[in-house]
Structures are given as structure tokens and as C-alpha cells.
Design a protein around this motif. Sequence first.
Motif, mmCIF file in Angstrom:
data_model
loop_
_atom_site.group_PDB
_atom_site.id
_atom_site.type_symbol
_atom_site.label_atom_id
_atom_site.label_comp_id
_atom_site.label_asym_id
_atom_site.label_seq_id
_atom_site.Cartn_x
_atom_site.Cartn_y
_atom_site.Cartn_z
ATOM 1 N N GLY A 309 -42.561 2.843 -34.496
ATOM 2 C CA GLY A 309 -43.434 3.358 -35.547
ATOM 3 C C GLY A 309 -44.424 2.312 -36.029
ATOM 4 N N ILE A 310 -43.937 1.088 -36.262
ATOM 5 C CA ILE A 310 -44.823 -0.005 -36.684
ATOM 6 C C ILE A 310 -45.876 -0.277 -35.617
ATOM 7 C CG2 ILE A 310 -44.920 -2.473 -37.205
ATOM 8 C CD1 ILE A 310 -42.098 -2.180 -38.399
ATOM 9 N N LEU A 311 -45.454 -0.291 -34.351
ATOM 10 C CA LEU A 311 -46.382 -0.545 -33.244
ATOM 11 C C LEU A 311 -47.485 0.499 -33.195
ATOM 12 C CD1 LEU A 311 -47.160 -2.043 -30.604
ATOM 13 C CD2 LEU A 311 -45.580 -0.506 -29.405
ATOM 14 N N VAL A 315 -51.512 -0.119 -33.402
ATOM 15 C CA VAL A 315 -52.429 0.014 -32.263
ATOM 16 C C VAL A 315 -53.034 1.405 -32.133
ATOM 17 C CG1 VAL A 315 -51.162 -1.749 -31.005
ATOM 18 C CG2 VAL A 315 -50.627 0.646 -30.587
ATOM 19 N N GLY A 316 -52.458 2.409 -32.836
ATOM 20 C CA GLY A 316 -52.961 3.771 -32.662
ATOM 21 C C GLY A 316 -52.614 4.309 -31.288
ATOM 22 N N LEU A 317 -53.620 4.838 -30.577
ATOM 23 C CA LEU A 317 -53.454 5.310 -29.198
ATOM 24 C C LEU A 317 -52.333 6.347 -29.074
ATOM 25 C CD1 LEU A 317 -53.787 1.900 -27.281
ATOM 26 C CD2 LEU A 317 -55.569 3.590 -27.781
ATOM 27 N N PHE A 356 -40.795 6.747 -28.186
ATOM 28 C CA PHE A 356 -42.251 6.650 -28.222
ATOM 29 C C PHE A 356 -42.895 8.026 -28.382
ATOM 30 C CE2 PHE A 356 -41.542 2.384 -26.648
ATOM 31 C CZ PHE A 356 -42.631 1.677 -27.140
ATOM 32 N N ALA A 357 -42.313 9.035 -27.738
ATOM 33 C CA ALA A 357 -42.875 10.379 -27.847
ATOM 34 C C ALA A 357 -42.779 10.907 -29.271
ATOM 35 C CB ALA A 357 -42.154 11.320 -26.878
ATOM 36 N N ALA A 358 -41.605 10.769 -29.873
ATOM 37 C CA ALA A 358 -41.418 11.278 -31.232
ATOM 38 C C ALA A 358 -42.316 10.558 -32.229
ATOM 39 C CB ALA A 358 -39.948 11.133 -31.633
ATOM 40 N N THR A 449 -56.323 3.727 -34.865
ATOM 41 C CA THR A 449 -55.266 3.354 -35.796
ATOM 42 C C THR A 449 -55.422 4.171 -37.068
ATOM 43 O OG1 THR A 449 -56.581 1.609 -36.795
ATOM 44 C CG2 THR A 449 -55.179 0.999 -34.926
ATOM 45 N N THR A 450 -54.357 4.271 -37.858
ATOM 46 C CA THR A 450 -54.387 5.071 -39.078
ATOM 47 C C THR A 450 -55.489 4.604 -40.024
ATOM 48 O OG1 THR A 450 -52.018 5.437 -38.910
ATOM 49 C CG2 THR A 450 -53.032 5.854 -41.046
#
Length: 488
Positions: A309-311, A315-317, A356-358, A449-450
Motif C-alpha cells: 500500500g505504501i509503495l 509510485v502510483g501506476l 499487489f492486485a488488491a 500518484t495520489t
Amino acid sequence: MAKPAEKAFYRFLVLFFNCLLTFGSYFCFDIPSVLQEQFQGNLTCPNSTVVNGTVPNTTAECVEGLGMTPQEYNLLYAIYAWTNALVVIMAGFLIDKLGNRFGVFLFSFLTVLGSAIFALGSHFKGTGYLLPLMLTGRLLFGSGNGSLTIVQNRITAFWFKGKELALAFGLTLAFSRLGSVLNFFFTQRFEAHFGIQWTLWGGTILCVVGFLAAITVSALDKVGMKQLGLDGAIQEESRKVRVQDVRHLSLRYWLLVLTIMFFYNGIFPFIADASKFIQDKYSGYSQKEAAYIAGAVYDSSLVLSATVGILIDYVGLRGVFAVACAVLTLPVFALLAFTFVPPLVSTIWLGVTYSFAAASMWPSIPLVVPQATLGTAMGLTTSVQMIGIGISNLIVGQILGTKSSDAKIPLWRWQRMMIFMLANTISCIITSVLLNVIDHRQGGTLNKTTKRSAVQQPPAPPDRDPLLEGEEGQEEEASVRSPSINSS
């Protein structure tokens, strides 16, 4: 002086109790997976003596249980999925209309009621009441748990949008998966000492813990809304939500929905039968060891969710991650279908891609739908997801179909099941690629990114126009003031 609700500790306090909402229900959800042998076991065993599923001084293994066939067992998962598909659409709309506090009480209560009826049904083994009672319990449990997840995501999105959104979603998933992990570690041991009935009642008690968390998070949400001065405005916005607003949801949203559906079609039906699959295909695994290996999917998710989640916040994407997760999931089912590589490799690998998907797919929904109808959008997403999972569970039941409740399923049947999982994953790759293409044409919101999205995104891109006539000014004002997802 800043009010408590404006400080970081307050939103993380809300997040903690919000996470507890589904801890018990996720523990209960996969109890049948861990105890599949008991659910499909014999009503009675020779010599009336069974120790950990084995009759002493005999060459044949006998597991005493509820006597379900594989089709009846998979129906427990299918009815959960189908119930979600039918209920969550209306549930999402009701949450948008009546607020989170209404939803959190109603749906957490349904999980308690459903798990209690499910446990009660286990006392009627060998009778015609067993299956109807247990299906009724799963039906109520499914209608509560799926809808409760919508409320949970909605509360998370309100308090963390524009801040640590993917981290918050990751922590929510981690808490839920903690329930799943503890289920895979302790349920079989508990059942060996106390029996299947008391095991199911233990799951009900954990759902009661979730109901107590619902009371707490509702109080915190109410106090926070008043301190932020948003309670009245949000209630006014809720009254304007209409069912017809669904038609404004964008192509980008629907591609995201299909991507989620196809990905989860390969996850949950596999986990439901993974324990028995491991025992049937790979020699030397006990029921307990097989349950641990199947649960490694959730172990990986539990460990990685917060970090992932932090990653993703950094980085967004999100769209790129969605494609990558689907592509990297292909080898998992290929290994399970065509090789005898130790199954732990595949379940850990699947847990990583699932994490990663979730963390990339679900937090993308608030970025591509109007804020006032987030509950409805979440409900539709869950509905389509559960329709897919329900169909998948029925297909898996037919692929594995045998009328014997305790027979070893031939390996060629298991291979066909894994090929079916591969087909779903390939479909996920196709929809996620299309999602990225459309997103790129509409500003690339998902792959920013957010913080950058909040600054660079136009006030009203084509698929985020306010659904309600005359609300343009209200939405702009709300976006400056605070993330204005209805949280009343």
C-alpha cells in the motif's frame, strides 16, 4: 487549534476499528475450506473411534463429518457469492442514501445471524435439515459480509482519500486476511479437540466482535463528521442520490470491474478447494499441512499488504500494477496444473500477486467514479465480482463432480480446474490492458500518484462529471474542504 478529527491519529483510530469490522467474518468465510474433509466426511466411522481423522488398527482412512458431496460443499461457496451479487447492488445504493452508520449496524448484524444459523445447521447432520439450514446461514452471512465490506471501503475512502489511501486499503486487507490466516492455522486444531459444531460457534463469536467494532466505528465517524462540519452537508448530498445515476458510470469503471472479477475468479474458487487438491495431488501432506499451505496465500497477503500500500501510494501506476499482477499469476496455475513443484511455491507466489492486485485495483475505484455514488459503485463492483465467483464455484463443482463425499478426485479433474483458472487469468490480462489504454486517453489518472492526481487532475474529466444536476459547484467546494464521500 486543530480539532481531534483533523489530526492523523483520529483517522487511524477510525481505521483500526474499521479494520476489525471484517476480521471475524473473514475467519468464518473459509472455515469450510480448512475443514473440507469434515464437511464431506462420513456420517459415522467404523469402531466408533476416530483420532485426527484416522481410525486406529485399520488400513482405510475414515473422516467423520457432515456427509456432504463435493457439489453440495461447493454450493456453500456459490450461494455466498450469488447472495452477494444480488444484495450488494441495493446495499451500496442504500448506504449512499442512508449513510454508513445505517449500513454498518445492519450488515454486521447479518454476519452474526448468518454465522449462527450456519453453526446451528451442523447439529442436524444426517437429516434433511442440514443443507437448507447451512445454505440459509451462508445466504445471510454473504448478504451481510459483502455489504459490510462496501461500508468498510467507503469509510476508508472518506478518511484517507488524498492522503494514505492505498496504505489504508492495504491495512484493511491485512486485518481481514489476519482472520483468514488464523483460520488456516488454528481451525483444524480446534476442530480436532472440540468438534465441528463448536468450531463453527467459535466463528460466530468472532463475528460478534465485529459487531462491537461496528458500534465503535459508527460513534467515531459521527463525532468526526460533526467536528469537521460535514455532517449536514453530506446528509443533504445523500438525499440527492438516485438509482438512475448508475448510467453515468464510465467505460473505465466497467473495465476495472471486469479486471477485478476475472482476477478473483482465479483466487477464491482455488482457495475453496486448495486443501483437498494438495492432499489429492501431492503425496505426504496431512490435512493440517495442506491447510497451512493453502493458507499461505493469505499469509503472504497479511505480511505484504501494508508495505505494498505504501509503495503504490508513492509510485502510483495502479493500472500498470493491475496488468503485472495478472501476467505474473499465469505461472501459478500453470505450475499447479502441469508440474509437481511443491505447492507452497505456488500459494506464496499467488499471495504476492494477490496483495499487489488488491492494493492497486480496489483503491482505484474512488478515482474513477463520482464521490456521491461511491457506495453504489462499490456495490456494483462487488456484485459483478461475486457473480463471477459464483459461476466459477459452480463450474469447479461440475469439473470435480463426484457423488462420493470422501473419494479421491482424479488428477485429470484437478488439471482441468487449473486450466479454468488460467482462462480467467488470461481474461484479466485482456481487460486490464484495455483499462490502461482507456485511462491513458482520459488523462492517465490511475497511473499517477495520489498527490499528483489531486493536483494535476482536471476538476471534472469526462467520466467524473457530477451525477447530480446542479452539483458542480458543490463538488468543487467539497473537494477543497475535504474528501467528500458520504460517511453519515
